[in-house]
Design a protein around this motif. Structure first.
Motif, short mmCIF file in Angstrom:
data_model
loop_
_atom_site.label_atom_id
_atom_site.label_comp_id
_atom_site.label_asym_id
_atom_site.label_seq_id
_atom_site.Cartn_x
_atom_site.Cartn_y
_atom_site.Cartn_z
N TRP A 155 0.11 -5.51 -9.44
CA TRP A 155 -0.39 -4.25 -8.88
C TRP A 155 0.41 -3.82 -7.66
CZ3 TRP A 155 -6.19 -6.02 -9.12
CH2 TRP A 155 -6.65 -5.87 -10.43
N ALA A 156 0.74 -4.76 -6.80
CA ALA A 156 1.52 -4.43 -5.62
C ALA A 156 2.93 -3.96 -6.00
CB ALA A 156 1.61 -5.64 -4.68
N ARG A 157 3.48 -4.50 -7.08
CA ARG A 157 4.80 -4.05 -7.53
C ARG A 157 4.73 -2.65 -8.11
NH1 ARG A 157 4.74 -9.18 -9.74
NH2 ARG A 157 4.80 -8.42 -11.90
N MET A 158 3.60 -2.31 -8.73
CA MET A 158 3.46 -0.97 -9.29
C MET A 158 3.28 0.08 -8.20
SD MET A 158 3.78 -1.20 -12.57
CE MET A 158 5.05 -2.39 -12.12
N ASN A 159 2.81 -0.34 -7.04
CA ASN A 159 2.60 0.58 -5.92
C ASN A 159 3.24 -0.01 -4.66
OD1 ASN A 159 1.72 2.52 -4.08
ND2 ASN A 159 -0.37 1.70 -3.99
N PRO A 160 4.58 0.00 -4.61
CA PRO A 160 5.29 -0.63 -3.49
C PRO A 160 5.40 0.29 -2.27
CG PRO A 160 6.88 0.21 -5.07
CD PRO A 160 5.52 0.52 -5.64
N GLY A 161 4.25 0.60 -1.67
CA GLY A 161 4.27 1.46 -0.49
C GLY A 161 4.64 2.89 -0.78
N LEU A 162 4.21 3.41 -1.93
CA LEU A 162 4.62 4.75 -2.35
C LEU A 162 4.11 5.85 -1.41
CD1 LEU A 162 4.17 4.43 -6.22
CD2 LEU A 162 6.32 4.59 -4.95
N ARG A 163 2.96 5.61 -0.79
CA ARG A 163 2.41 6.65 0.08
C ARG A 163 3.32 6.94 1.28
NH1 ARG A 163 -3.85 6.99 2.30
NH2 ARG A 163 -3.68 9.07 3.20
N ASP A 164 4.09 5.93 1.70
CA ASP A 164 4.97 6.10 2.86
C ASP A 164 6.40 6.45 2.47
OD1 ASP A 164 2.84 5.40 4.56
OD2 ASP A 164 3.26 3.26 4.26
N ALA A 165 6.63 6.68 1.17
CA ALA A 165 8.00 6.88 0.69
C ALA A 165 8.49 8.31 0.83
CB ALA A 165 8.10 6.46 -0.78
N PHE A 166 7.61 9.24 1.22
CA PHE A 166 7.99 10.65 1.32
C PHE A 166 7.50 11.22 2.65
CE2 PHE A 166 7.63 9.51 -3.12
CZ PHE A 166 8.82 9.99 -3.65
N PRO A 167 8.08 10.77 3.76
CA PRO A 167 7.59 11.18 5.08
C PRO A 167 7.74 12.67 5.37
CG PRO A 167 9.68 10.00 5.27
CD PRO A 167 9.23 9.84 3.85
N ALA A 168 8.60 13.36 4.64
CA ALA A 168 8.79 14.79 4.89
C ALA A 168 7.70 15.66 4.27
CB ALA A 168 10.16 15.24 4.37
N VAL A 169 6.86 15.08 3.38
CA VAL A 169 5.82 15.86 2.70
C VAL A 169 4.53 15.76 3.51
CG1 VAL A 169 4.51 16.13 0.57
CG2 VAL A 169 6.91 15.40 0.47
N PRO A 170 3.90 16.88 3.84
CA PRO A 170 2.70 16.85 4.70
C PRO A 170 1.55 16.03 4.14
CG PRO A 170 3.60 19.07 4.61
CD PRO A 170 4.37 18.27 3.61
N ALA A 171 1.32 16.06 2.83
CA ALA A 171 0.21 15.31 2.23
C ALA A 171 0.72 14.52 1.04
CB ALA A 171 -0.91 16.26 1.80
N VAL A 172 0.59 13.19 1.11
CA VAL A 172 1.00 12.31 0.01
C VAL A 172 -0.19 11.44 -0.36
CG1 VAL A 172 2.56 10.50 -0.77
CG2 VAL A 172 3.39 12.27 0.80
N GLU A 173 -0.52 11.40 -1.63
CA GLU A 173 -1.64 10.61 -2.11
C GLU A 173 -1.19 9.76 -3.28
OE1 GLU A 173 -6.39 11.17 -3.18
OE2 GLU A 173 -5.14 12.89 -2.64
N VAL A 174 -1.69 8.52 -3.35
CA VAL A 174 -1.45 7.64 -4.48
C VAL A 174 -2.81 7.31 -5.09
CG1 VAL A 174 -0.44 5.46 -5.27
CG2 VAL A 174 0.55 6.67 -3.31
N MET A 175 -2.90 7.40 -6.42
CA MET A 175 -4.16 7.13 -7.10
C MET A 175 -3.91 6.34 -8.37
SD MET A 175 -6.46 10.63 -6.75
CE MET A 175 -7.80 9.92 -7.72
N ASN A 176 -4.93 5.66 -8.82
CA ASN A 176 -4.89 5.00 -10.11
C ASN A 176 -4.66 6.03 -11.22
OD1 ASN A 176 -7.01 4.34 -12.57
ND2 ASN A 176 -5.70 2.62 -12.04
N ASP A 177 -3.84 5.67 -12.22
CA ASP A 177 -3.49 6.64 -13.25
C ASP A 177 -4.70 7.10 -14.07
OD1 ASP A 177 -3.79 4.18 -14.54
OD2 ASP A 177 -1.78 4.18 -15.44
N ALA A 178 -5.63 6.19 -14.37
CA ALA A 178 -6.81 6.58 -15.13
C ALA A 178 -7.70 7.52 -14.32
CB ALA A 178 -7.60 5.35 -15.58
N SER A 179 -7.76 7.32 -13.01
CA SER A 179 -8.53 8.24 -12.16
C SER A 179 -7.92 9.64 -12.20
CB SER A 179 -8.57 7.73 -10.72
OG SER A 179 -9.32 6.54 -10.63
N LEU A 180 -6.59 9.71 -12.24
CA LEU A 180 -5.94 11.02 -12.35
C LEU A 180 -6.16 11.63 -13.73
CD1 LEU A 180 -2.62 10.47 -10.39
CD2 LEU A 180 -4.63 11.78 -9.70
N ALA A 181 -6.26 10.80 -14.76
CA ALA A 181 -6.63 11.33 -16.07
C ALA A 181 -8.01 11.97 -15.99
CB ALA A 181 -6.61 10.22 -17.12
#
Length: 398
Positions: A155-181
């Motif tokens: 799980w940690a490899r699937m989400n390797p700090g993705l929320r902090d990977a785009f500092p130029a974007v005002p709002a960044v969110e990471v969610m479980n794929d089924a929740s987004l479905a």
């Protein structure tokens, strides 16, 4: 006011007064939103050919094409990035295939960043025009965008700090794929108009997006809807998806001589037997494939019964790529489910959103995030008229 006009389409000041302000305050607010680049004035009714008599009213509309949102489906074997305007109009989409064996954190992080760069380049959009970005991953995700390590760190490899990977974007969110479905189904799919439903992603592995009383549930560590508990349900035997089960049961039947020589299944190579193949053969009347569909449909009934006992949804939506051919499985499960539940049986339906359901949910979640932050962004410089459009020629600026 912004919340009203985001969903209003073309409107007049009189329409906007439904928010509850006086006419003068309403017009002041609209003018301020124009200055912020969020609203544009349309040709009046006379210019548009709709005016009959009297003074034509000023007409306005959300300027959805000035800023952008990005939705990313970051699966184990693929990354799909989609850029859209503020009301979900898709401007470009980019798909990349990954090697599942190379699921190192640094490889995935680079792949997601590269997919975002590529889709912005295809759309001709600069990163500074992106208001919000949402990424779906095959892992639990808590409210801070962090995934637990899991038993083997997957799980940690699937989400390797993705929320902090785009500092130029005002709002960044990471969610479980089924929740987004589940978000997608509620916005434009089979969950629309329903407050209690579960979106079941069930291709290779199972995951569930759970919506109760109109709210997507996460849990303390984002684990609501994780299907690992089915490892302990004998009749199900794990969190493998419906497509995987169909293929594996067909291969096992062939291997153990349970498939007749007349069945097309017996003439296929092992790597040619997929869940879709089994469904297609069953639809065409092959008795061996139909027997397998009946078996896996019974498993779906058990899965639905367990979900029903925990969450009491009014419907369970079979989502993802498997949904395109899952009606036969749904019919079997619907027939068997009532005898397995104490609560009223939920309706089991197939999704119409197909394999893009996670990307679609990511776009709608990003739009929601944009609605919450866009008023805090600085107004564009006067004369800065970069417009978002498919295939636009605006340089990416990266």
């Amino acid at each position: 006011m912004l919340s009203f006009l985001w969903d209003a389409g073309p409107f007049t000041a009189t329409d906007a007064m439904a928010v509850g302000y006086t006419r003068s305050t309403t017009i002041d607010l609209i003018d301020e939103l124009i200055d912020r680049g969020l609203v544009r004035e349309l040709p009046n009714a006379r210019t548009a050919g709709e005016y009959r008599k009297g003074r034509p009213a000023r007409r306005f509309q959300l300027d959805a094409g000035f800023r952008a949102v990005i939705g990313v489906d970051a699966g184990r074997a693929h990354v799909t990035a989609t850029v859209a305007d503020l009301v979900g109009g898709v401007l470009a989409s980019h798909h990349a295939t990954l090697r599942p064996a190379d699921d190192r954190a640094e490889s995935r992080l680079a792949a997601v960043q590269r997919a975002v760069d590529d889709v912005l380049a295809e759309a001709g959009i600069a990163m500074d025009q992106v208001v919000a970005l949402c990424i779906g991953v095959p892992a639990p995700v808590d409210v801070d965008g962090v995934s637990p390590a899991g038993r083997d760190g997957f799980w940690a490899r699937m989400n390797p700090g993705l929320r902090d990977a785009f500092p130029a974007v005002p709002a960044v969110e990471v969610m479980n794929d089924a929740s987004l479905a589940a978000v997608a189904e509620g916005a434009v799919g089979a969950g629309r108009g329903h407050a209690n439903y579960v979106a079941l992603l069930a291709g290779e592995r199972m995951g569930a997006g759970v919506v109760i009383d109109g709210r997507v549930l996460r849990g303390a560590h984002g684990g609501t809807g994780e299907m690992a508990g089915f490892d302990y349900v004998e009749a199900v035997g794990g969190a493998w998806g419906l497509g995987y089960r169909l293929a594996e049961h067909a291969k096992a039947d062939v291997r153990h001589g349970k498939v007749s020589a007349q069945s097309p299944l017996s003439r296929l190579r092992t790597d040619e037997i997929t869940g879709r193949t089994v469904l297609e053969l069953a639809r065409d009347g092959d008795p061996d494939a139909s027997r397998i569909v009946e078996r896996i449909g019974g498993m779906l009934a058990t899965i639905a019964a367990v979900i029903n006992s925990f969450f009491d949804p009014s419907r369970i939506i079979v989502s993802g790529a498997i949904s395109e051919g899952a009606q036969q499985l749904i019919e079997v499960a619907t027939r068997q489910l009532p005898e397995r539940v104490d609560l009223p049986a939920p309706v089991i339906v197939g999704s119409s959103l197909g394999a893009d359901v996670v990307s679609t949910g990511a776009i709608f979640q990003a739009i929601q995030a944009a609605r919450e932050v866009v008023l805090r962004l600085p107004a564009p410089a006067r004369g800065d008229a970069r417009a978002l459009r498919p295939g636009g020629d605006e340089a990416s600026g990266r």
